[in-house]
Design a protein around this motif. Structure first.
Motif, PDB file in Angstrom:
ATOM      1  N   MET A 230       0.846  -1.182   0.000  1.00  0.00           N
ATOM      2  CA  MET A 230       0.000   0.000   0.000  1.00  0.00           C
ATOM      3  C   MET A 230       0.885   1.237   0.000  1.00  0.00           C
ATOM      4  O   MET A 230       1.896   1.293   0.688  1.00  0.00           O
ATOM      5  CB  MET A 230      -0.905  -0.002   1.238  1.00  0.00           C
ATOM      6  CG  MET A 230      -1.791   1.231   1.307  1.00  0.00           C
ATOM      7  SD  MET A 230      -2.913   1.229   2.718  1.00  0.00           S
ATOM      8  CE  MET A 230      -4.002  -0.074   2.250  1.00  0.00           C
ATOM      9  N   ILE A 231       0.506   2.214  -0.807  1.00  0.00           N
ATOM     10  CA  ILE A 231       1.220   3.487  -0.857  1.00  0.00           C
ATOM     11  C   ILE A 231       0.285   4.559  -0.314  1.00  0.00           C
ATOM     12  O   ILE A 231      -0.844   4.702  -0.785  1.00  0.00           O
ATOM     13  CB  ILE A 231       1.629   3.845  -2.294  1.00  0.00           C
ATOM     14  CG1 ILE A 231       2.586   2.792  -2.844  1.00  0.00           C
ATOM     15  CG2 ILE A 231       2.237   5.247  -2.359  1.00  0.00           C
ATOM     16  CD1 ILE A 231       2.866   2.926  -4.324  1.00  0.00           C
ATOM     17  N   VAL A 232       0.745   5.288   0.687  1.00  0.00           N
ATOM     18  CA  VAL A 232      -0.020   6.409   1.221  1.00  0.00           C
ATOM     19  C   VAL A 232       0.928   7.588   1.326  1.00  0.00           C
ATOM     20  O   VAL A 232       1.950   7.509   2.011  1.00  0.00           O
ATOM     21  CB  VAL A 232      -0.630   6.088   2.608  1.00  0.00           C
ATOM     22  CG1 VAL A 232      -1.371   7.295   3.155  1.00  0.00           C
ATOM     23  CG2 VAL A 232      -1.538   4.872   2.541  1.00  0.00           C
ATOM     24  N   ARG A 233       0.644   8.650   0.598  1.00  0.00           N
ATOM     25  CA  ARG A 233       1.446   9.870   0.716  1.00  0.00           C
ATOM     26  C   ARG A 233       0.546  11.068   0.463  1.00  0.00           C
ATOM     27  O   ARG A 233      -0.520  10.939  -0.121  1.00  0.00           O
ATOM     28  CB  ARG A 233       2.664   9.865  -0.205  1.00  0.00           C
ATOM     29  CG  ARG A 233       2.514   9.371  -1.596  1.00  0.00           C
ATOM     30  CD  ARG A 233       3.811   9.491  -2.408  1.00  0.00           C
ATOM     31  NE  ARG A 233       4.782   8.472  -2.137  1.00  0.00           N
ATOM     32  CZ  ARG A 233       5.072   7.448  -2.941  1.00  0.00           C
ATOM     33  NH1 ARG A 233       4.447   7.310  -4.087  1.00  0.00           N
ATOM     34  NH2 ARG A 233       5.982   6.584  -2.635  1.00  0.00           N
ATOM     35  N   THR A 234       1.005  12.217   0.897  1.00  0.00           N
ATOM     36  CA  THR A 234       0.217  13.435   0.727  1.00  0.00           C
ATOM     37  C   THR A 234       0.852  14.338  -0.322  1.00  0.00           C
ATOM     38  O   THR A 234       2.049  14.233  -0.615  1.00  0.00           O
ATOM     39  CB  THR A 234       0.104  14.212   2.048  1.00  0.00           C
ATOM     40  OG1 THR A 234       1.404  14.711   2.389  1.00  0.00           O
ATOM     41  CG2 THR A 234      -0.432  13.342   3.174  1.00  0.00           C
ATOM     42  N   LEU A 235       0.043  15.235  -0.842  1.00  0.00           N
ATOM     43  CA  LEU A 235       0.549  16.217  -1.799  1.00  0.00           C
ATOM     44  C   LEU A 235       1.634  17.070  -1.157  1.00  0.00           C
ATOM     45  O   LEU A 235       2.686  17.307  -1.759  1.00  0.00           O
ATOM     46  CB  LEU A 235      -0.597  17.091  -2.317  1.00  0.00           C
ATOM     47  CG  LEU A 235      -0.236  18.145  -3.356  1.00  0.00           C
ATOM     48  CD1 LEU A 235       0.337  17.503  -4.610  1.00  0.00           C
ATOM     49  CD2 LEU A 235      -1.450  18.988  -3.695  1.00  0.00           C
ATOM     50  N   GLU A 236       1.412  17.512   0.064  1.00  0.00           N
ATOM     51  CA  GLU A 236       2.413  18.347   0.756  1.00  0.00           C
ATOM     52  C   GLU A 236       3.727  17.600   0.958  1.00  0.00           C
ATOM     53  O   GLU A 236       4.802  18.167   0.800  1.00  0.00           O
ATOM     54  CB  GLU A 236       1.866  18.864   2.083  1.00  0.00           C
ATOM     55  CG  GLU A 236       0.844  19.964   1.926  1.00  0.00           C
ATOM     56  CD  GLU A 236       1.348  21.153   1.105  1.00  0.00           C
ATOM     57  OE1 GLU A 236       2.472  21.641   1.356  1.00  0.00           O
ATOM     58  OE2 GLU A 236       0.621  21.585   0.203  1.00  0.00           O
ATOM     59  N   GLU A 237       3.641  16.327   1.310  1.00  0.00           N
ATOM     60  CA  GLU A 237       4.842  15.509   1.478  1.00  0.00           C
ATOM     61  C   GLU A 237       5.641  15.455   0.177  1.00  0.00           C
ATOM     62  O   GLU A 237       6.864  15.613   0.181  1.00  0.00           O
ATOM     63  CB  GLU A 237       4.411  14.107   1.905  1.00  0.00           C
ATOM     64  CG  GLU A 237       5.498  13.073   1.961  1.00  0.00           C
ATOM     65  CD  GLU A 237       4.940  11.677   2.235  1.00  0.00           C
ATOM     66  OE1 GLU A 237       5.723  10.728   2.094  1.00  0.00           O
ATOM     67  OE2 GLU A 237       3.743  11.540   2.559  1.00  0.00           O
ATOM     68  N   CYS A 238       4.961  15.251  -0.936  1.00  0.00           N
ATOM     69  CA  CYS A 238       5.646  15.165  -2.231  1.00  0.00           C
ATOM     70  C   CYS A 238       6.151  16.530  -2.700  1.00  0.00           C
ATOM     71  O   CYS A 238       7.204  16.615  -3.336  1.00  0.00           O
ATOM     72  CB  CYS A 238       4.721  14.553  -3.268  1.00  0.00           C
ATOM     73  SG  CYS A 238       4.353  12.815  -2.958  1.00  0.00           S
ATOM     74  N   LYS A 239       5.404  17.601  -2.394  1.00  0.00           N
ATOM     75  CA  LYS A 239       5.840  18.949  -2.774  1.00  0.00           C
ATOM     76  C   LYS A 239       7.161  19.311  -2.124  1.00  0.00           C
ATOM     77  O   LYS A 239       7.952  20.060  -2.680  1.00  0.00           O
ATOM     78  CB  LYS A 239       4.792  19.993  -2.350  1.00  0.00           C
ATOM     79  CG  LYS A 239       3.741  20.264  -3.357  1.00  0.00           C
ATOM     80  CD  LYS A 239       2.877  21.415  -2.880  1.00  0.00           C
ATOM     81  CE  LYS A 239       1.841  21.772  -3.909  1.00  0.00           C
ATOM     82  NZ  LYS A 239       0.986  22.876  -3.455  1.00  0.00           N
ATOM     83  N   ASN A 240       7.394  18.783  -0.929  1.00  0.00           N
ATOM     84  CA  ASN A 240       8.604  19.117  -0.180  1.00  0.00           C
ATOM     85  C   ASN A 240       9.690  18.062  -0.348  1.00  0.00           C
ATOM     86  O   ASN A 240      10.456  17.802   0.565  1.00  0.00           O
ATOM     87  CB  ASN A 240       8.251  19.298   1.300  1.00  0.00           C
ATOM     88  CG  ASN A 240       7.349  20.492   1.513  1.00  0.00           C
ATOM     89  OD1 ASN A 240       7.567  21.550   0.941  1.00  0.00           O
ATOM     90  ND2 ASN A 240       6.316  20.320   2.316  1.00  0.00           N
ATOM     91  N   SER A 241       9.736  17.448  -1.550  1.00  0.00           N
ATOM     92  CA  SER A 241      10.736  16.409  -1.803  1.00  0.00           C
ATOM     93  C   SER A 241      11.267  16.549  -3.231  1.00  0.00           C
ATOM     94  O   SER A 241      10.873  17.441  -3.976  1.00  0.00           O
ATOM     95  CB  SER A 241      10.099  15.029  -1.616  1.00  0.00           C
ATOM     96  OG  SER A 241       9.265  14.713  -2.715  1.00  0.00           O
ATOM     97  N   GLU A 242      12.132  15.597  -3.605  1.00  0.00           N
ATOM     98  CA  GLU A 242      12.669  15.580  -4.960  1.00  0.00           C
ATOM     99  C   GLU A 242      11.605  15.203  -5.984  1.00  0.00           C
ATOM    100  O   GLU A 242      11.849  15.273  -7.190  1.00  0.00           O
ATOM    101  CB  GLU A 242      13.854  14.612  -5.058  1.00  0.00           C
ATOM    102  CG  GLU A 242      13.494  13.153  -4.928  1.00  0.00           C
ATOM    103  CD  GLU A 242      13.251  12.688  -3.489  1.00  0.00           C
ATOM    104  OE1 GLU A 242      12.751  11.558  -3.336  1.00  0.00           O
ATOM    105  OE2 GLU A 242      13.519  13.433  -2.536  1.00  0.00           O
ATOM    106  N   ARG A 243      10.410  14.854  -5.551  1.00  0.00           N
ATOM    107  CA  ARG A 243       9.301  14.546  -6.464  1.00  0.00           C
ATOM    108  C   ARG A 243       8.674  15.811  -7.052  1.00  0.00           C
ATOM    109  O   ARG A 243       7.825  15.716  -7.916  1.00  0.00           O
ATOM    110  CB  ARG A 243       8.233  13.728  -5.749  1.00  0.00           C
ATOM    111  CG  ARG A 243       8.665  12.318  -5.445  1.00  0.00           C
ATOM    112  CD  ARG A 243       7.609  11.572  -4.652  1.00  0.00           C
ATOM    113  NE  ARG A 243       7.993  10.193  -4.462  1.00  0.00           N
ATOM    114  CZ  ARG A 243       7.577   9.179  -5.215  1.00  0.00           C
ATOM    115  NH1 ARG A 243       6.752   9.393  -6.215  1.00  0.00           N
ATOM    116  NH2 ARG A 243       7.984   7.955  -4.975  1.00  0.00           N
ATOM    117  N   CYS A 244       9.071  16.971  -6.590  1.00  0.00           N
ATOM    118  CA  CYS A 244       8.543  18.236  -7.110  1.00  0.00           C
ATOM    119  C   CYS A 244       9.523  18.792  -8.144  1.00  0.00           C
ATOM    120  O   CYS A 244      10.677  19.063  -7.837  1.00  0.00           O
ATOM    121  CB  CYS A 244       8.334  19.230  -5.977  1.00  0.00           C
ATOM    122  SG  CYS A 244       7.511  20.744  -6.510  1.00  0.00           S
ATOM    123  N   VAL A 245       9.037  18.930  -9.380  1.00  0.00           N
ATOM    124  CA  VAL A 245       9.861  19.379 -10.505  1.00  0.00           C
ATOM    125  C   VAL A 245       9.193  20.612 -11.095  1.00  0.00           C
ATOM    126  O   VAL A 245       7.973  20.661 -11.213  1.00  0.00           O
ATOM    127  CB  VAL A 245       9.964  18.266 -11.572  1.00  0.00           C
ATOM    128  CG1 VAL A 245      10.789  18.719 -12.752  1.00  0.00           C
ATOM    129  CG2 VAL A 245      10.532  16.994 -10.973  1.00  0.00           C
TER     130      VAL A 245
END
Length: 127
Positions: free
Chosen positions: A1-16
């Motif tokens: 299962m994958i659970v992540r939030t938009l804010e979590e991804c925005k503050n990582s290398e996943r934000c381009v």
């Protein structure tokens, strides 16, 4: 299962981002789902030429406005909240932000692989 939030991804290398868009890569190839899922913002009053040569793309416009123009035939389609568009791997297009930022949910198959801002034969945005 994958659970992540938009804010979590925005503050990582996943934000381009570039000067015309920002993409938050919520699901990538290494998540082993068979597709990728991004929340992308196209900035107001910008134009971005794009060509995902080896991907099918499904996009749902959640907020804002803009338009898409297909390069091959020059057709222009208005985009606003509630609009969906689908592109096959041969659809070069111009994506234009309207009077306000446009936020979209984007699904790619095969999946994007990571933080890259280029495809197999060019650059996102394409030349």
């Amino acid at each position: 299962m994958i659970v992540r939030t938009l804010e979590e991804c925005k503050n990582s290398e996943r934000c381009v981002s570039t000067d015309t868009w920002q993409s938050v890569r919520m699901i990538l190839k290494n998540d082993s789902m068979g597709f990728s899922f991004n929340i992308t913002t196209i900035f107001a009053n910008t134009e971005t030429p794009i060509h995902y040569q080896n991907h099918l793309e499904s996009v749902y416009c959640m907020a804002g406005n803009g338009e898409i123009e297909t390069v091959n035939d020059g057709k222009i389609y208005k985009l606003e909240a509630g609009t969906i568009y689908l592109l096959d791997k041969h659809d070069k297009h111009l994506l234009r932000g309207g009077s306000e930022d446009m936020q979209m949910a984007c699904v790619f198959n095969p999946p994007l692989s990571g933080k890259e801002v280029h495809d197999e034969n060019g650059v996102y945005p394409a030349d």
